[in-house]
Write a protein that holds these residues in place. Structure first.
Motif, short mmCIF file in Angstrom:
data_model
loop_
_atom_site.label_atom_id
_atom_site.label_comp_id
_atom_site.label_asym_id
_atom_site.label_seq_id
_atom_site.Cartn_x
_atom_site.Cartn_y
_atom_site.Cartn_z
N GLU A 89 0.83 -1.20 0.00
CA GLU A 89 0.00 0.00 0.00
C GLU A 89 0.87 1.26 0.00
OE1 GLU A 89 -2.58 -1.21 3.37
OE2 GLU A 89 -4.22 -0.96 1.94
N GLY A 90 2.09 1.14 0.51
CA GLY A 90 3.01 2.26 0.46
C GLY A 90 3.35 2.64 -0.98
N GLN A 91 3.56 1.63 -1.82
CA GLN A 91 3.81 1.88 -3.24
C GLN A 91 2.60 2.54 -3.89
OE1 GLN A 91 4.97 -2.25 -4.22
NE2 GLN A 91 6.83 -1.38 -5.11
N VAL A 92 1.42 2.08 -3.52
CA VAL A 92 0.18 2.65 -4.07
C VAL A 92 0.12 4.14 -3.77
CG1 VAL A 92 -2.32 2.70 -3.85
CG2 VAL A 92 -1.14 0.50 -4.00
N LYS A 93 0.36 4.50 -2.51
CA LYS A 93 0.30 5.91 -2.11
C LYS A 93 1.31 6.75 -2.88
CE LYS A 93 -1.41 4.94 2.55
NZ LYS A 93 -1.10 4.95 4.01
N GLU A 94 2.51 6.22 -3.05
CA GLU A 94 3.55 6.97 -3.77
C GLU A 94 3.15 7.22 -5.22
OE1 GLU A 94 7.30 5.02 -3.46
OE2 GLU A 94 7.41 5.20 -1.28
N ILE A 95 2.61 6.18 -5.89
CA ILE A 95 2.24 6.30 -7.30
C ILE A 95 1.07 7.27 -7.46
CG2 ILE A 95 1.26 5.06 -9.27
CD1 ILE A 95 2.92 2.63 -8.36
N VAL A 96 0.04 7.12 -6.62
CA VAL A 96 -1.12 8.00 -6.71
C VAL A 96 -0.72 9.46 -6.47
CG1 VAL A 96 -3.34 8.60 -5.68
CG2 VAL A 96 -2.79 6.21 -6.10
N TYR A 108 -8.99 5.46 -8.51
CA TYR A 108 -8.12 4.28 -8.57
C TYR A 108 -8.70 3.10 -7.80
CZ TYR A 108 -6.55 5.67 -3.86
OH TYR A 108 -6.49 6.00 -2.53
N ALA A 109 -8.11 1.96 -8.07
CA ALA A 109 -8.43 0.74 -7.32
C ALA A 109 -7.20 -0.16 -7.35
CB ALA A 109 -9.64 0.02 -7.91
N TYR A 110 -7.08 -0.97 -6.32
CA TYR A 110 -5.97 -1.93 -6.30
C TYR A 110 -6.38 -3.19 -5.56
CZ TYR A 110 -5.13 -0.07 -1.54
OH TYR A 110 -5.27 0.32 -0.23
N ARG A 111 -5.63 -4.25 -5.85
CA ARG A 111 -5.79 -5.51 -5.12
C ARG A 111 -4.39 -6.06 -4.89
NH1 ARG A 111 -9.98 -8.58 -3.58
NH2 ARG A 111 -11.57 -7.51 -4.81
N LEU A 112 -4.12 -6.51 -3.66
CA LEU A 112 -2.77 -6.92 -3.29
C LEU A 112 -2.75 -8.31 -2.65
CD1 LEU A 112 -1.56 -3.64 -1.50
CD2 LEU A 112 -1.18 -4.28 -3.89
N GLY A 113 -1.59 -8.96 -2.74
CA GLY A 113 -1.34 -10.21 -2.03
C GLY A 113 -1.68 -11.45 -2.82
N TYR A 114 -1.04 -12.54 -2.48
CA TYR A 114 -1.30 -13.79 -3.20
C TYR A 114 -2.71 -14.30 -2.93
CZ TYR A 114 -0.80 -16.85 0.90
OH TYR A 114 -0.98 -17.49 2.11
N LEU A 129 -2.35 -2.05 -9.37
CA LEU A 129 -2.99 -0.76 -9.14
C LEU A 129 -3.37 -0.16 -10.49
CD1 LEU A 129 -3.59 2.02 -7.66
CD2 LEU A 129 -1.16 2.53 -8.03
N VAL A 130 -4.60 0.35 -10.59
CA VAL A 130 -4.99 1.10 -11.79
C VAL A 130 -5.52 2.46 -11.35
CG1 VAL A 130 -6.48 1.22 -13.82
CG2 VAL A 130 -5.58 -1.00 -13.07
N VAL A 131 -4.90 3.50 -11.90
CA VAL A 131 -5.35 4.87 -11.66
C VAL A 131 -5.92 5.40 -12.96
CG1 VAL A 131 -4.70 7.19 -10.92
CG2 VAL A 131 -3.49 5.20 -9.98
N VAL A 132 -7.14 5.95 -12.91
CA VAL A 132 -7.74 6.55 -14.10
C VAL A 132 -7.84 8.06 -13.88
CG1 VAL A 132 -9.72 6.65 -15.65
CG2 VAL A 132 -9.04 4.45 -14.64
N VAL A 133 -7.14 8.79 -14.73
CA VAL A 133 -7.11 10.24 -14.67
C VAL A 133 -8.18 10.78 -15.62
CG1 VAL A 133 -5.71 12.29 -15.09
CG2 VAL A 133 -4.64 10.21 -14.16
N ARG A 134 -9.10 11.61 -15.09
CA ARG A 134 -10.17 12.13 -15.94
C ARG A 134 -10.02 13.63 -16.18
NH1 ARG A 134 -16.69 13.03 -14.86
NH2 ARG A 134 -17.16 13.65 -17.01
N TYR A 135 -10.02 13.96 -17.46
CA TYR A 135 -10.11 15.37 -17.87
C TYR A 135 -11.55 15.63 -18.30
CZ TYR A 135 -5.06 16.01 -17.73
OH TYR A 135 -3.75 16.11 -17.32
N PHE A 136 -12.23 16.50 -17.58
CA PHE A 136 -13.65 16.76 -17.83
C PHE A 136 -13.84 17.55 -19.12
CE2 PHE A 136 -17.57 19.34 -16.71
CZ PHE A 136 -18.45 18.28 -16.89
#
Length: 205
Positions: free
Chosen positions: A39-46, A61-67, A101-108
């Motif tokens: 989750e630390g990586q997620v925060k840095e990327i976002v 964004y949304a993410y899923r982690l772990g085996y 992790l997938v982040v979707v950036v929206r330009y209105f």
């Protein structure tokens, strides 16, 4: 021991970052997918993307982690509840992925799309990004540090060769030491082998 050997330690993820795009009524939805492990990586990327795309209206964004894929989150970032984060997570789940992790950036674009339109846009942009990614199989593991007398070197190296995924070169001194990565399903067997080696001490990292 039998139970440990039945552990399913393999799961699907993506090999490298990928990008997707969806446009509707002037709005642009840029989807950015990343392989992540914490989750630390997620925060840095976002945080980084919010700075890079500082002029965008939303960074959902949304993410899923772990085996086990049991750590997850979906964030709408100001869009109507359930219209952004959940569709993104749904696409991750439809491919059975984790550590993603997938982040979707929206330009209105000036025209409101409505909740069905938003769901379609976030789902489609995410699907585009993930369809461009190379899907790989990852293996969950545990890391250990071993300390042992020189006399135990052969026994330790035999266990490492037979059961470890990789290891650091041995360090020599009053005691020898090395670090190893062992796949989850073999960790129990590996620990038992180490306990049978006289003078070998094991610490999980």
């Amino acid at each position: 021991m039998a139970e440990l050997e039945k552990v399913n330690d393999e799961y699907r993820s993506i090999e490298a970052p990928s990008e997707g795009l969806f446009k509707d009524n002037g709005s642009r939805f840029i989807a950015l997918a990343y392989p992540v492990e914490t989750e630390g990586q997620v925060k840095e990327i976002v945080s980084s993307l919010k700075k890079e795309y500082h002029d965008a209206r939303h960074h959902c964004y949304a993410y899923r982690l772990g085996y086990r894929a049991d750590v997850f989150r979906a964030n709408d970032d100001g869009e109507p509840s359930g219209s952004a984060g959940r569709p993104i997570l749904g696409q991750i789940d439809s491919l059975g992925l984790s550590d993603v992790l997938v982040v979707v950036v929206r330009y209105f674009g000036g025209i409101k799309l409505g909740i069905p339109g938003l769901i379609r846009a976030y789902r489609s942009s995410t699907s585009d990004a993930l369809s461009s990614a190379r899907i790989i199989t990852r293996t969950a593991s545990r890391r250990f540090r071993l300390e042992y007398p020189y006399e135990a070197m052969n026994s330790v190296m035999k266990a490492v060769k037979e059961l470890a995924m990789d290891s650091t070169p041995p360090a020599f001194g009053l005691e020898c030491s090395l670090e190893v990565k062992v796949r989850l399903s073999l960790a129990g067997d590996f620990l038992l082998r180490c306990r049978d080696i006289v003078g070998c001490k094991v610490q999980e990292l």
